[in-house]
Scaffold this motif. Structure first.
Motif, PDB file in Angstrom:
ATOM      1  N   LEU A   7      42.946   4.996  17.748  1.00  0.00           N
ATOM      2  CA  LEU A   7      42.724   6.173  18.590  1.00  0.00           C
ATOM      3  C   LEU A   7      41.982   7.261  17.819  1.00  0.00           C
ATOM      4  N   GLU A   8      42.268   7.396  16.538  1.00  0.00           N
ATOM      5  CA  GLU A   8      41.523   8.349  15.722  1.00  0.00           C
ATOM      6  C   GLU A   8      40.066   7.913  15.564  1.00  0.00           C
ATOM      7  N   ARG A   9      39.848   6.600  15.472  1.00  0.00           N
ATOM      8  CA  ARG A   9      38.476   6.084  15.361  1.00  0.00           C
ATOM      9  C   ARG A   9      37.643   6.481  16.573  1.00  0.00           C
ATOM     10  N   ILE A  10      38.238   6.478  17.757  1.00  0.00           N
ATOM     11  CA  ILE A  10      37.491   6.839  18.965  1.00  0.00           C
ATOM     12  C   ILE A  10      37.726   8.296  19.362  1.00  0.00           C
ATOM     13  N   ALA A  25      39.716   7.680  30.350  1.00  0.00           N
ATOM     14  CA  ALA A  25      39.500   8.520  29.173  1.00  0.00           C
ATOM     15  C   ALA A  25      39.266   7.684  27.920  1.00  0.00           C
ATOM     16  N   LEU A  26      40.019   6.599  27.761  1.00  0.00           N
ATOM     17  CA  LEU A  26      39.839   5.717  26.608  1.00  0.00           C
ATOM     18  C   LEU A  26      38.463   5.048  26.651  1.00  0.00           C
ATOM     19  N   HIS A  27      38.052   4.616  27.830  1.00  0.00           N
ATOM     20  CA  HIS A  27      36.775   3.937  28.005  1.00  0.00           C
ATOM     21  C   HIS A  27      35.628   4.853  27.588  1.00  0.00           C
ATOM     22  N   ALA A  33      32.052   7.072  20.765  1.00  0.00           N
ATOM     23  CA  ALA A  33      32.412   7.047  19.345  1.00  0.00           C
ATOM     24  C   ALA A  33      31.960   5.802  18.607  1.00  0.00           C
ATOM     25  N   VAL A  34      31.905   4.654  19.282  1.00  0.00           N
ATOM     26  CA  VAL A  34      31.651   3.381  18.596  1.00  0.00           C
ATOM     27  C   VAL A  34      30.290   2.830  19.024  1.00  0.00           C
ATOM     28  N   PRO A  35      29.357   2.690  18.099  1.00  0.00           N
ATOM     29  CA  PRO A  35      28.017   2.226  18.471  1.00  0.00           C
ATOM     30  C   PRO A  35      27.993   0.766  18.913  1.00  0.00           C
ATOM     31  N   PHE A  36      27.073   0.480  19.807  1.00  0.00           N
ATOM     32  CA  PHE A  36      26.682  -0.892  20.101  1.00  0.00           C
ATOM     33  C   PHE A  36      25.638  -1.265  19.060  1.00  0.00           C
ATOM     34  N   ASN A  56      39.347  -4.632  11.326  1.00  0.00           N
ATOM     35  CA  ASN A  56      38.929  -4.191   9.998  1.00  0.00           C
ATOM     36  C   ASN A  56      37.497  -3.665  10.021  1.00  0.00           C
ATOM     37  N   LYS A  57      36.629  -4.357  10.750  1.00  0.00           N
ATOM     38  CA  LYS A  57      35.228  -3.940  10.814  1.00  0.00           C
ATOM     39  C   LYS A  57      35.055  -2.624  11.566  1.00  0.00           C
ATOM     40  N   ILE A  58      35.607  -2.561  12.781  1.00  0.00           N
ATOM     41  CA  ILE A  58      35.309  -1.450  13.677  1.00  0.00           C
ATOM     42  C   ILE A  58      36.168  -0.220  13.386  1.00  0.00           C
ATOM     43  N   VAL A  59      37.427  -0.428  13.069  1.00  0.00           N
ATOM     44  CA  VAL A  59      38.320   0.706  12.829  1.00  0.00           C
ATOM     45  C   VAL A  59      38.335   1.089  11.342  1.00  0.00           C
ATOM     46  N   SER A  60      38.662   0.150  10.476  1.00  0.00           N
ATOM     47  CA  SER A  60      38.807   0.474   9.058  1.00  0.00           C
ATOM     48  C   SER A  60      37.465   0.799   8.404  1.00  0.00           C
TER      49      SER A  60
END
Length: 253
Positions: A7-10, A25-27, A33-36, A56-60
C-alpha cells in the motif's frame, strides 16, 4: 505479502473495506504509482510468474512490469484484503490482422466478484487504459476516468472490451470468463520475452499515468501528454535515458 508495504508502494492511505469504493481507489492509485514497463526483457532479467518474485520486483525494488506481473501481483493484494478475484485470459486486438486478435493468454486481466451488485473488470496492466474498474455488463457505455469511454460487447464465447474512438468504438482485447491460474500464462510470457515477433522485444517502453495525463519513454523518445496536449522530446544518449528513468519514473535498472 506485507500488505502495508504494498500500500505504501502505491501511495494508498484510504479505507481497506473490500467494497467498490476501495477497489476503485486502489485501482487508480496503482495506475498512478506503478509504471507499465518491459525493461527486464531488454536488460537480461528473466520474468518469472511467481507471486513472491513479483512482489520483490514491484514492491521491494520499486519497479514496474507488464500485464502478467502487474495484474498477477494486484490480484494477490486484492485477495489479501478480502476481495474475490479471478484471473482471466485475453487476446489483444491486432490491427495488422484486419480486426483479428492475438492468441489467448496474450494478456492477463482480472474479474472481481460481487461488489455493488455486479462483477467488475479490473486491469492495472494494460498501459494507457481505464483507471477505474468497469462493470461487467454488456452494451453499457462507461467512463474509464482516463478521458475515454468504454463498452463491453459479446461475440460468441468472448467478451470484447472496446474504447470509443471518435464516433465509433475500437476493440482493445477479448476475453472469456473462464478462471485461470497464474502459471497458465507461462508460455505466452516466455514468448513475449524471447520472440522477435513480440512487440515487447522490439523496443523499451516505460509508461506511467499522471493525474492529468501520461508520461511515456519509448526507447529514447519521451512523450508527455497533459490535458490532451502531447509533446515529444528525443533524449540525446543512454546516459540521459538512465537519468530520465530515475527522475520521472523512480526506476533504477
Amino acid at each position: 505479502m506485507n500488505t502495508q508495504d504494498y500500500l505504501e508502494r502505491i501511495r494508498y492511505q484510504g479505507p481497506l473495506t473490500p467494497d467498490l469504493e476501495t477497489l476503485q481507489a486502489l485501482h487508480e492509485a496503482h495506475m498512478l504509482a506503478v509504471p507499465f514497463e518491459n525493461l527486464s526483457i531488454h536488460y537480461g532479467q528473466p520474468i518469472v510468474l511467481n507471486e513472491e518474485v513479483l512482489y520483490n520486483k514491484i514492491v521491494s525494488r520499486r519497479r514496474g512490469g507488464f500485464c502478467y506481473e502487474l495484474n498477477g501481483l494486484f490480484a494477490w493484494l486484492l485477495r489479501e484484503l478480502g476481495f474475490r478475484v479471478t484471473l482471466l485470459s485475453a487476446g489483444v486486438a491486432n490491427q495488422k490482422q484486419d480486426g483479428g486478435y492475438n492468441p489467448d493468454f496474450d494478456h492477463l486481466t482480472l474479474r472481481v466478484h460481487d461488489l455493488a451488485g455486479s462483477d467488475w473488470l479490473v486491469d492495472v496492466g494494460f498501459g494507457d487504459s481505464f483507471r477505474l474498474p468497469l462493470r461487467l455488463e454488456l452494451e453499457v457505455e462507461q467512463d474509464g476516468a482516463d478521458g475515454h469511454t468504454y463498452q463491453l460487447i459479446e461475440e460468441g464465447d468472448y467478451w470484447i472490451l472496446r474504447q470509443r474512438d471518435g464516433a465509433g468504438f475500437e476493440p482493445q482485447y477479448r476475453f472469456t470468463l473462464q478462471p485461470r491460474a497464474l502459471s497458465d500464462f507461462n508460455a505466452r510470457c516466455h514468448y513475449h520475452q524471447t520472440s522477435p515477433d513480440s512487440g515487447f522485444t522490439k523496443k523499451r517502453v516505460c509508461s506511467l499515468a499522471l493525474p492529468d495525463g501520461r508520461l511515456t519513454l519509448s526507447d529514447l523518445l519521451l512523450i508527455t501528454t497533459l490535458q490532451g496536449r502531447r509533446e515529444e522530446r528525443s533524449l540525446s544518449n543512454e546516459q540521459e535515458y538512465v537519468a530520465t528513468l530515475a527522475k520521472l519514473f523512480d526506476i533504477t535498472i
